[in-house]
Design a protein around this motif. Structure first.
Motif, mmCIF file in Angstrom:
data_model
loop_
_atom_site.group_PDB
_atom_site.id
_atom_site.type_symbol
_atom_site.label_atom_id
_atom_site.label_comp_id
_atom_site.label_asym_id
_atom_site.label_seq_id
_atom_site.Cartn_x
_atom_site.Cartn_y
_atom_site.Cartn_z
ATOM 1 N N ASP A 136 0.890 -1.217 -0.246
ATOM 2 C CA ASP A 136 0.188 0.164 0.280
ATOM 3 C C ASP A 136 1.045 1.391 -0.071
ATOM 4 O OD1 ASP A 136 -2.773 -1.645 0.230
ATOM 5 O OD2 ASP A 136 -2.539 -2.292 2.522
ATOM 6 N N ILE A 137 1.296 2.066 -1.163
ATOM 7 C CA ILE A 137 1.927 2.919 -1.190
ATOM 8 C C ILE A 137 1.710 4.200 -2.149
ATOM 9 C CG2 ILE A 137 4.486 3.696 -2.534
ATOM 10 C CD1 ILE A 137 4.912 0.389 -2.759
ATOM 11 N N PRO A 138 1.444 5.450 -0.983
ATOM 12 C CA PRO A 138 0.844 6.357 -2.362
ATOM 13 C C PRO A 138 1.573 6.937 -3.441
ATOM 14 C CG PRO A 138 1.488 6.791 0.351
ATOM 15 C CD PRO A 138 2.567 5.810 -0.269
ATOM 16 N N PHE A 139 0.149 6.724 -4.229
ATOM 17 C CA PHE A 139 1.019 7.022 -5.717
ATOM 18 C C PHE A 139 -0.287 7.784 -5.984
ATOM 19 C CE2 PHE A 139 -0.073 6.254 -10.475
ATOM 20 C CZ PHE A 139 0.979 5.544 -10.864
ATOM 21 N N VAL A 140 1.013 9.340 -6.518
ATOM 22 C CA VAL A 140 0.312 10.292 -6.791
ATOM 23 C C VAL A 140 1.102 10.979 -8.371
ATOM 24 C CG1 VAL A 140 0.762 13.076 -6.280
ATOM 25 C CG2 VAL A 140 1.140 11.268 -4.508
ATOM 26 N N MET A 141 -0.243 11.215 -9.282
ATOM 27 C CA MET A 141 0.700 11.487 -10.940
ATOM 28 C C MET A 141 0.797 12.770 -10.684
ATOM 29 S SD MET A 141 -1.014 8.885 -12.409
ATOM 30 C CE MET A 141 -1.272 10.129 -13.400
ATOM 31 N N LEU A 142 1.346 12.961 -11.559
ATOM 32 C CA LEU A 142 2.039 14.846 -11.914
ATOM 33 C C LEU A 142 1.197 14.505 -13.248
ATOM 34 C CD1 LEU A 142 6.386 14.240 -10.763
ATOM 35 C CD2 LEU A 142 4.013 15.303 -9.297
ATOM 36 N N ALA A 143 1.094 15.839 -13.610
ATOM 37 C CA ALA A 143 0.251 16.230 -14.504
ATOM 38 C C ALA A 143 0.180 17.562 -15.059
ATOM 39 C CB ALA A 143 -1.371 15.798 -14.522
ATOM 40 N N SER A 144 0.514 18.292 -15.991
ATOM 41 C CA SER A 144 0.026 19.322 -16.609
ATOM 42 C C SER A 144 -1.295 20.384 -16.050
ATOM 43 C CB SER A 144 0.003 20.557 -18.150
ATOM 44 O OG SER A 144 -0.247 19.459 -18.742
ATOM 45 N N VAL A 145 -1.784 21.195 -16.770
ATOM 46 C CA VAL A 145 -2.709 22.104 -15.856
ATOM 47 C C VAL A 145 -3.824 21.066 -17.069
ATOM 48 C CG1 VAL A 145 -4.339 24.335 -15.826
ATOM 49 C CG2 VAL A 145 -1.686 24.048 -15.231
ATOM 50 N N GLU A 146 -3.577 21.127 -18.201
ATOM 51 C CA GLU A 146 -4.781 21.256 -19.226
ATOM 52 C C GLU A 146 -4.353 19.511 -18.790
ATOM 53 O OE1 GLU A 146 -1.215 22.355 -19.567
ATOM 54 O OE2 GLU A 146 -1.429 24.509 -20.535
ATOM 55 N N GLU A 147 -4.316 18.627 -18.289
ATOM 56 C CA GLU A 147 -4.215 17.110 -18.007
ATOM 57 C C GLU A 147 -4.589 16.497 -16.961
ATOM 58 O OE1 GLU A 147 0.186 16.048 -20.690
ATOM 59 O OE2 GLU A 147 0.261 15.751 -18.197
ATOM 60 N N LEU A 148 -5.144 18.140 -16.435
ATOM 61 C CA LEU A 148 -5.839 17.261 -15.009
ATOM 62 C C LEU A 148 -6.724 16.727 -15.108
ATOM 63 C CD1 LEU A 148 -4.625 20.886 -12.811
ATOM 64 C CD2 LEU A 148 -3.894 18.282 -12.298
ATOM 65 N N THR A 149 -8.156 17.222 -16.086
ATOM 66 C CA THR A 149 -9.261 16.615 -15.793
ATOM 67 C C THR A 149 -8.927 15.502 -16.831
ATOM 68 O OG1 THR A 149 -10.408 18.989 -16.657
ATOM 69 C CG2 THR A 149 -11.297 17.019 -16.988
ATOM 70 N N ASP A 150 -8.232 15.120 -17.376
ATOM 71 C CA ASP A 150 -7.883 13.774 -18.422
ATOM 72 C C ASP A 150 -7.584 13.239 -17.097
ATOM 73 O OD1 ASP A 150 -9.079 15.068 -20.272
ATOM 74 O OD2 ASP A 150 -6.861 15.145 -21.361
ATOM 75 N N ALA A 151 -6.667 13.730 -16.103
ATOM 76 C CA ALA A 151 -5.869 12.155 -15.484
ATOM 77 C C ALA A 151 -7.114 12.041 -13.958
ATOM 78 C CB ALA A 151 -4.426 12.641 -15.017
ATOM 79 N N SER A 152 -7.814 12.398 -14.549
ATOM 80 C CA SER A 152 -9.238 12.805 -12.792
ATOM 81 C C SER A 152 -9.307 11.187 -12.434
ATOM 82 C CB SER A 152 -10.116 13.765 -12.653
ATOM 83 O OG SER A 152 -10.805 13.561 -13.745
ATOM 84 N N HIS A 153 -9.434 10.808 -13.719
ATOM 85 C CA HIS A 153 -10.448 8.882 -13.632
ATOM 86 C C HIS A 153 -9.571 7.930 -12.702
ATOM 87 C CE1 HIS A 153 -7.598 8.431 -16.900
ATOM 88 N NE2 HIS A 153 -8.106 7.414 -16.721
ATOM 89 N N LEU A 154 -8.148 8.691 -12.837
ATOM 90 C CA LEU A 154 -7.277 7.565 -11.900
ATOM 91 C C LEU A 154 -7.376 7.209 -11.169
ATOM 92 C CD1 LEU A 154 -3.787 8.094 -14.593
ATOM 93 C CD2 LEU A 154 -5.190 6.384 -14.631
ATOM 94 N N LEU A 155 -7.911 8.373 -10.137
ATOM 95 C CA LEU A 155 -8.233 8.833 -8.739
ATOM 96 C C LEU A 155 -9.131 7.675 -8.480
ATOM 97 C CD1 LEU A 155 -9.047 12.540 -8.082
ATOM 98 C CD2 LEU A 155 -6.806 11.071 -7.968
ATOM 99 N N ARG A 156 -9.782 6.868 -9.156
ATOM 100 C CA ARG A 156 -10.732 5.839 -8.885
ATOM 101 C C ARG A 156 -10.203 4.965 -9.306
ATOM 102 N NH1 ARG A 156 -14.272 9.390 -12.049
ATOM 103 N NH2 ARG A 156 -13.693 8.044 -14.463
ATOM 104 N N SER A 157 -9.330 4.642 -9.823
ATOM 105 C CA SER A 157 -8.545 3.855 -9.863
ATOM 106 C C SER A 157 -7.743 3.366 -8.959
ATOM 107 C CB SER A 157 -7.625 3.140 -11.162
ATOM 108 O OG SER A 157 -8.677 3.337 -12.508
ATOM 109 N N GLY A 158 -7.108 3.972 -8.108
ATOM 110 C CA GLY A 158 -6.113 3.402 -7.016
ATOM 111 C C GLY A 158 -4.931 5.407 -7.247
ATOM 112 N N ALA A 159 -5.080 5.946 -7.915
ATOM 113 C CA ALA A 159 -4.305 6.245 -7.182
ATOM 114 C C ALA A 159 -4.739 7.788 -6.352
ATOM 115 C CB ALA A 159 -4.231 7.696 -8.843
ATOM 116 N N PHE A 160 -3.355 7.852 -5.577
ATOM 117 C CA PHE A 160 -4.202 9.144 -3.876
ATOM 118 C C PHE A 160 -4.403 10.833 -4.688
ATOM 119 C CE2 PHE A 160 -2.958 12.297 -0.342
ATOM 120 C CZ PHE A 160 -4.031 11.641 0.299
#
Length: 995
Positions: free
Chosen positions: A78-102
């Motif tokens: 159980d390791i904290p998983f943090v996504m690094l994204a540009s401002v433009e990518e924030l909306t596209d990357a949000s679905h990964l929060l449901r997959s386990g990203a913190f």
């Protein structure tokens, strides 16, 4: 010291990774970082190194964020998983929060990564703690589940609607239902029918589990019965406990635990029945009985004690016996009697005892030691009122004194002499009346004892037909043999009373003397075999068979002579002979002789041996029992039949008892065989005032698939008969001695009623008298049987009466003698019919004097397989001939063995398709032979063995099958039974059937 954070970076931009790491360092952390760009590298790092934080570039082309998340989950931590994204990518990357990203951090906010890590670390620590707790809960639940399922007691958890939340395997096994069936509907409905201990249905609202939920209270242990889906009834001991949610006062479920006590309850029921029956015998015993403990305190008295002394059972119990019935100044005598009983085991005396009303009685007291229920030694006292006898004795003394006075006055006064003679005659009449009254009393007592004894013998027979342990079977067999011995003594006493009263009579009926002699041989064959004696019958040439006389009395003479011979003979032989001494055209003088090689009788004893109460061994420690009445009764019977008795004996060499009888010849020399009709479904009425007799008869009739109704009085019988017009009774078994209206009166009423007259009546009596047969035949009875009646005799009588009635033939009174003769005539007729047909029987494989040979001839065509090679094991020559010819007529090749040993040897030499095995044979009986054959065959082969035996009582079939036999045919063998066995086992060819 700053905390070290080990970072795994998935990124293709070193600069972005550095800025993220600076954000962590600015928050006060030391940072160690590994950078990967392929999945293999990521897996390797996660397996090899401890990782505190995973940073993943969302738009990285080499290893996608979704793939990285999956790799992290596969590796397990159980390791904290943090996504690094540009401002433009924030909306596209949000679905990964449901997959386990913190969290997702934009490139502009990398300086806040320290705060994100703090929050992520707390979140992951919480997840780890929750998973540890879940693992501990699973382990605890597994432990409880193991304990729950391993319990031998049944356990259910019930909801308020009666459905099961859970049930352990023991509960499913006891109730006969699986968990799905238990969960399907309420525990109180469906195939589970609950009953109370008294047999009444249990309403669903009173089911303990439901009451525990409703009341919120523990329900005490109680016994209930439950009908399982297969129809069986199981008894359970059940306990119910309510279950509550925390901080809630209402129960939401109940925990029900129970154990199967069916076997214990059955055992308790059998024991209770035995205790009830013993208490019934005690309470109904005709003499007054009291049981006291060592302190002379009364524990129990019977009804006769109440009647004699006037004390109720409640008044007598817990009272000192001496204060109840011992008159003043007799205390020392009573204590002396108790002392003698405790020292010697028993004692007898005649003395005075006082009633409740103050009346003093002269009584005979028999005292004996008895073991009480608590194991201590008590005393049993039996009282008989002899006041009348003592008064009569006193009167006789007075009369004797008067006679003495009269004798002296004879010389002086003739008138006084005449008067004295009149007084003497009157005294003689009184003495004769007293003797007659005594004889009638003995006869009445005989009946009163025979009636409960019939129940003892009948119920013991039924008990022996049930599964018993070896010890229980030994006890029950001892009870039955003792009861039968007591019945023989009672019969002797009754005959003695009739002799004294001058009422011993002979009832002449047509009978077969040869059959009567053979019945004696059959009855006494068992003790002869047990002692290893040759027990032989010689029916002389030219001796007529059919005569007119009393077969029961002739059989009584032969039974007495032969049983005495067997009793006093320890090796050698006992020979029964019937010879014709003289014969005319209308009558014959026959000589019945029993010769033995026993101990002999001294000359000094021979002279009085035919007198009352005389025995060859009269010592107090005599080895041989008996009443001393048998031979005296035989002499009286021989004299009534125009003959005499005699004895020739040499001590150490043996004895010969003989008697002669003069009997008319029977003009009808052939007896028509009685028909046999199926009794299945036939309705029969049982009329007997004794509950035990009704129960015994009802169980016997039910075993023969008859429909029986039992009533206790003549009035009930008439009511039931008149109410059965739609389904009439075809047969009625009526006891002679009924209250208010006896069997004779009831029979007359039935036969006089046009609506009831078609009912065929069979009389059962415990006190048969000569002349009764003709009396009840005139009343309209079809059969007359004396208790105790053997099962086979009763069945034959029912079949014969019903068969004659169905054929519309006249019914001459059927007795046990006519049934025995009919069986003998039928067997003889079948033998003669068989002898008219020439058949082929092969010689035995081993030489045996019992081998049966016949000339070639035609074979009877039947539906059974032909050409079978059959081995017949039978020691009786006549039975050999009958069975062998019946088999040969059906196309069988028959070999004969004379005993079990020969049968074993023959099977070892030749293969046989079927073996017919008699059970009682010399050298080796059928059971031993079957066991030896099965031992030699092992598992490789199996020869069909069919028991062909005269043992046709309940339980004999099971004994044969348990011994290793495959089927069972009772004697006399019926052709349809023989065809059934040949068809069933004859089709398995070749000769040895493979297992």
């Amino acid at each position: 010291m700053p905390e070290l954070v080990r970072v795994l970076s998935i990124d293709d931009s070193r600069g972005r990774t550095d800025r993220a790491l600076q954000g962590l360092e600015s928050a006060g952390y030391l940072v160690a970082c590994s950078i990967v760009d392929r999945d293999e590298e990521m897996r390797s790092v996660l397996r090899r190194e401890a990782t505190d934080l995973i940073l993943c570039q969302y738009g990285f082309q080499g290893l996608s964020a979704q793939g990285a998340l999956q790799i992290m989950r596969d590796c397990g931590p159980d390791i904290p998983f943090v996504m690094l994204a540009s401002v433009e990518e924030l909306t596209d990357a949000s679905h990964l929060l449901r997959s386990g990203a913190f969290d997702i951090v934009s490139s502009e906010n990398l300086h806040s990564l320290g705060a994100v890590y703090e929050a992520a670390k707390g979140h992951c620590d919480a997840i780890r703690l929750r998973r540890q707790e879940e693992r501990r809960l699973r382990e605890t639940e597994g432990l409880y589940r193991t304990v729950f399922e391993a319990q031998e007691e049944g356990i259910l958890i019930l909801e308020a609607n009666g459905k099961c939340l859970a049930a352990n395997p023991a509960a499913q096994r006891i109730l006969g239902l699986n968990l799905d069936e238990l969960d399907d509907q309420s525990i109180c409905s469906g195939p589970r029918r609950w009953i109370r201990e008294d047999g009444r249905p249990l309403p669903s609202g009173e089911y303990p589990g439901m009451m525990a939920i409703e009341t919120g209270q523990v329900q005490p242990c109680a016994t209930f019965g439950v009908h399982r889906p297969d129809g069986s009834l199981r008894w359970i001991l059940l306990n119910s406990v309510p279950l509550f949610h925390a901080a809630k006062s209402e129960a939401y479920a109940a925990l029900v635990s129970f154990s199967d006590i069916t076997d214990r309850k059955h055992a308790d029921g059998s024991l209770q029945k035995n205790n009830d029956y013993l208490e019934y015998l005690f309470s109904s015993f005709p003499q007054a009985v009291a049981i006291v403990d060592e302190a002379d305190v009364v524990l129990e008295v019977n009804h006769a004690f109440e009647d004699l002394f006037g004390y109720t059972q409640a008044e007598a119990r817990n009272s000192a016996l001496s204060t109840l019935i011992v008159p003043p100044n007799y205390d020392a005598e009573a204590r002396a009697l108790s002392t003698v009983v405790r020292q010697q085991g028993r004692a007898h005396m005649e003395t005075l005892r006082r009633c409740k009303n103050g009346r003093v009685l002269q009584v005979s007291i028999l005292g004996a030691n008895v073991v009480l229920r608590n194991g201590q030694l008590g005393l049993l006292a039996v009282y008989r009122d002899i006041s009348a006898r003592k008064a009569a004795e006193d009167q006789l003394v007075v009369q004797s004194q008067e006679l003495q006075v009269a004798k002296h006055s004879l010389e002086h006064n003739a008138a006084e002499l005449a008067r004295s003679l009149d007084e003497l005659g009157e005294a003689k009449a009184k003495a004769e009346a007293a003797t007659k009254a005594k004889s009638e009393f003995l006869a009445t007592m005989s009946h009163e004892i025979r009636t409960p004894m019939n129940g003892v013998i009948g119920m013991t027979g039924l008990l022996l037909d049930t599964p018993l342990s070896a010890e229980q079977r030994e006890y029950a067999t001892t009870v039955k043999s003792s009861a039968e011995a007591l019945m023989a003594i009672i019969n002797d006493i009754l005959d003695f009373s009739k002799i004294e009263a001058g009422r011993l009579t002979i009832e002449p009926i047509p009978f077969d003397l040869h059959v009567a002699a053979e019945e004696v041989m059959d009855l006494l064959s068992a003790p002869a075999v047990a002692k290893g004696l040759d027990f032989l019958l010689r029916y002389g040439p030219g001796v007529p068979r059919r005569l007119i006389g009393d077969p029961g009395r002739i059989r009584q003479i032969l039974m007495n002579f032969a049983s005495n011979a067997l009793k006093f003979t320890h090796e050698g032989f006992v020979l029964v002979q019937v010879d014709c001494v003289e014969r005319t055209g209308t009558e014959a003088v026959l000589r019945l002789t029993v010769q033995d090689s026993g101990i002999g009788i001294p000359d000094t004893t021979q002279r009085n041996l035919f007198s009352m109460f005389t025995q060859a061994d009269a010592s107090t420690t005599r080895k041989y029992g008996g009443t001393g009445l048998g031979l005296a009764i035989c002499r009286q019977l021989a004299q009534l039949m125009g003959g005499e008795v005699g004895l020739l004996s040499v001590p150490g060499e043996g004895s010969t008892f003989w008697c002669t009888v003069r009997l008319p010849l029977d003009p009808a020399q052939i007896m028509e065989p009685l028909p046999r009709a199926s009794l299945e479904g036939v309705r029969v009425l049982v009329v007997d005032d004794h509950e035990v007799n009704r129960r015994v008869l009802s169980e016997l009739l039910g075993g023969w698939k008859m429909r029986s109704v039992a009533v206790a009085s003549a009035r009930e019988a008439l009511r039931v008969l008149r109410e059965s017009s739609a389904d009439p009774f075809r047969l009625a078994l009526i006891d002679r001695h009924l209250p208010h209206m006896n069997g004779e009166e009831l029979g007359r009423l039935i036969k006089a009623d046009p609506d009831l007259g078609q009912t065929n009546l069979l009389l059962l009596t415990s006190s048969g008298a000569r002349g009764d047969g003709q009396l009840f035949e005139n009343v309209g009875y079809s059969a007359y049987l004396v208790k105790p009646v053997k099962e086979a005799t009763l069945l034959d009588a029912l079949e014969a009466v019903y068969g004659l009635a169905r054929e519309g033939k006249p019914i001459r009174l059927i007795t046990r003698h006519s049934l025995a003769e009919a069986r003998s005539e039928a067997a003889q007729l079948e033998l003669e019919q068989l002898e008219e047909t020439d058949i082929v029987i092969t010689a035995a494989a081993v030489s045996t004097p019992a081998a049966v040979l016949a000339a070639p001839g035609p074979v009877l065509r039947t539906a059974t397989p032909s050409g079978l090679r059959v081995l017949l094991a039978e020691d009786n020559i006549v039975n050999q001939k009958v069975a062998a010819k019946m088999l040969a007529k059906r196309g069988c090749h028959v070999d004969v063995a004379a005993n079990g040993k020969e049968a074993v040897d023959m099977i070892a030499n030749l293969p046989y398709d079927i073996v017919f095995m008699d059970c009682q044979m010399p050298e080796m009986d059928g059971f031993e032979a079957t066991s030896e054959i099965r031992r030699r065959e092992g598992n490789a082969e199996h020869t069909p063995i069919v028991a062909m035996t005269a043992n046709a009582m309940a339980g004999d079939r099971e004994r044969c099958l348990d011994a290793g036999m495959d089927d069972y045919v009772p004697k006399p063998v019926r052709t349809e039974e023989l065809d059934r066995v040949l068809s069933r086992w004859g089709g398995n060819r070749p000769a040895r059937v493979r297992s």
